[in-house]
Scaffold this motif. Structure first.
Motif, PDB file in Angstrom:
ATOM      1  N   ILE A 137       0.834  -1.214   0.000  1.00 30.55           N
ATOM      2  CA  ILE A 137       0.000   0.000   0.000  1.00 30.55           C
ATOM      3  C   ILE A 137       0.869   1.264   0.000  1.00 30.55           C
ATOM      4  O   ILE A 137       0.813   2.073   0.928  1.00 30.55           O
ATOM      5  CB  ILE A 137      -0.995   0.016   1.180  1.00 30.55           C
ATOM      6  N   LYS A 141       1.323   4.345   2.680  1.00 29.68           N
ATOM      7  CA  LYS A 141       2.299   3.647   3.515  1.00 29.68           C
ATOM      8  C   LYS A 141       2.599   4.390   4.816  1.00 29.68           C
ATOM      9  O   LYS A 141       2.778   3.761   5.863  1.00 29.68           O
ATOM     10  CB  LYS A 141       3.583   3.367   2.745  1.00 29.68           C
ATOM     11  N   SER A 144      -0.355   3.853   7.125  1.00 26.91           N
ATOM     12  CA  SER A 144      -0.455   2.439   7.475  1.00 26.91           C
ATOM     13  C   SER A 144       0.675   2.000   8.402  1.00 26.91           C
ATOM     14  O   SER A 144       0.467   1.213   9.321  1.00 26.91           O
ATOM     15  CB  SER A 144      -0.461   1.582   6.209  1.00 26.91           C
ATOM     16  N   PHE A 170      -4.644  -7.654   5.964  1.00 22.41           N
ATOM     17  CA  PHE A 170      -5.127  -6.578   5.101  1.00 22.41           C
ATOM     18  C   PHE A 170      -6.561  -6.846   4.662  1.00 22.41           C
ATOM     19  O   PHE A 170      -6.950  -7.995   4.451  1.00 22.41           O
ATOM     20  CB  PHE A 170      -4.230  -6.454   3.871  1.00 22.41           C
ATOM     21  N   GLU A 176      -9.217  -1.395  -3.498  1.00 24.27           N
ATOM     22  CA  GLU A 176      -8.052  -1.015  -2.700  1.00 24.27           C
ATOM     23  C   GLU A 176      -7.692  -2.082  -1.669  1.00 24.27           C
ATOM     24  O   GLU A 176      -8.445  -3.028  -1.438  1.00 24.27           O
ATOM     25  CB  GLU A 176      -8.296   0.309  -1.969  1.00 24.27           C
ATOM     26  N   SER A 178      -6.120  -2.227   2.363  1.00 29.17           N
ATOM     27  CA  SER A 178      -5.833  -1.421   3.551  1.00 29.17           C
ATOM     28  C   SER A 178      -5.468  -2.330   4.717  1.00 29.17           C
ATOM     29  O   SER A 178      -5.806  -3.518   4.725  1.00 29.17           O
ATOM     30  CB  SER A 178      -7.043  -0.553   3.921  1.00 29.17           C
TER      31      SER A 178
END
Length: 300
Positions: A137, A141, A144, A170, A176, A178
């Protein structure tokens, strides 16, 4: 946190008979239930694992950590009655979401990585976990990584020793990827230690046996780059070394949690789920880890 009276177990007897789905991951007895099979009932192998999940959820909420919600539940149809925790799924199946655990991606990223080896997995390291987030990601990033560092610092605070590669992951949707909320904290706060040992550790003058010593020996499921398993305190030092700003952000929040705040988290439990010794020991452990974490950000 608002003052609350002790909670009662949620009776899932009728709901469990319908739309019951099996959950194979992990070693605890568990199943999905409710109309959409979006609630998980999990029975701790030790009674302490049940209260640990719920207390950890409330502690995470205090810090603003994204976390799966847990509440007490029971199966009165069983004899004797089985007690456990109910967790609402954070996956929206209707929108096509699914949870992908870290081990699946780590196996793709790292040569000879065994995704089925949950423990004693020397290839499962802090640096590789961070690298995985950066690869998967990149647009998010920084956010996260800050979130993931929060999970690890939280683990250190509560003494969680079970953040293995299937206990984070995730959320994948059609558009997407996440970082999933934190989940599964049943191996924390010394929840499996009996009252006799807890009382001895609380009362002893032996600094090699007290609660502080107990906390300092806690191990994680992660390894360092030299193939040595990391203790929780060593993990916090790694987090601070590589991500000092993110680490201190979460440590500052932990510093602000008072003994009264901790006590209120216990109030979310049904009566008799935690003994007085459990509560005293857990409070002392959280305070010991809180003190240790503060040292990392002494200048902040």
């Amino acid at each position: 946190m608002n003052q609350e009276s002790p909670k009662k177990n949620k009776d899932i007897q009728d709901q469990a008979k319908k739309n019951r789905g099996t959950e194979h991951q992990g070693t605890k007895e568990k199943f999905w239930f409710d109309e959409n099979q979006d609630k998980l009932f999990k029975i701790g192998k030790h009674k302490g694992e049940n209260w640990a999940e719920i207390v950890a959820f409330h502690l995470a909420t205090l810090l603003g950590i994204s976390c799966a919600k847990y509440e007490p539940g029971s199966l009165p149809e069983e004899s004797p009655t089985k007690y456990g925790v109910i967790s609402q799924s954070f996956i929206n199946k209707k929108d096509g979401e699914r949870l992908i655990n870290a081990n699946e991606f780590l196996a793709q990223l790292i040569k000879n990585y065994d995704p089925d080896k949950t423990y004693r997995q020397e290839n499962y390291t802090f640096s590789r976990s961070i690298a995985l987030i950066k690869v998967l990601i990149p647009p998010l990033k920084e956010k996260s990584i800050k979130q993931f560092i929060g999970y690890l610092i939280f683990d250190v605070w509560i003494g969680n020793q079970d953040r293995h590669h299937e206990n984070w992951g995730f959320v994948a949707s059609s558009t997407e990827l996440s970082l999933a909320p934190s989940f599964d904290h049943a191996s924390s706060m010394g929840c499996r230690v009996g009252d006799t040992e807890k009382q001895e550790r609380l009362n002893t003058k032996d600094t090699g046996y007290n609660v502080e010593a107990f906390s300092s020996k806690a191990k994680t499921a992660m390894y360092n780059n030299d193939g040595k398993i990391l203790k929780t305190y060593e993990l916090s030092e790694l987090c601070h070394k590589h991500y000092p700003e993110e680490s201190c952000f979460w440590i500052q929040k932990i510093k602000q949690v008072s003994e009264q705040d901790i006590a209120k988290c216990f109030e979310s439990l049904p009566e008799n789920w935690m003994s007085d010794i459990d509560k005293k020991f857990t409070t002392k452990l959280l305070q010991a880890n809180q003190k240790q974490l503060k040292k990392l950000c002494i200048k902040n």
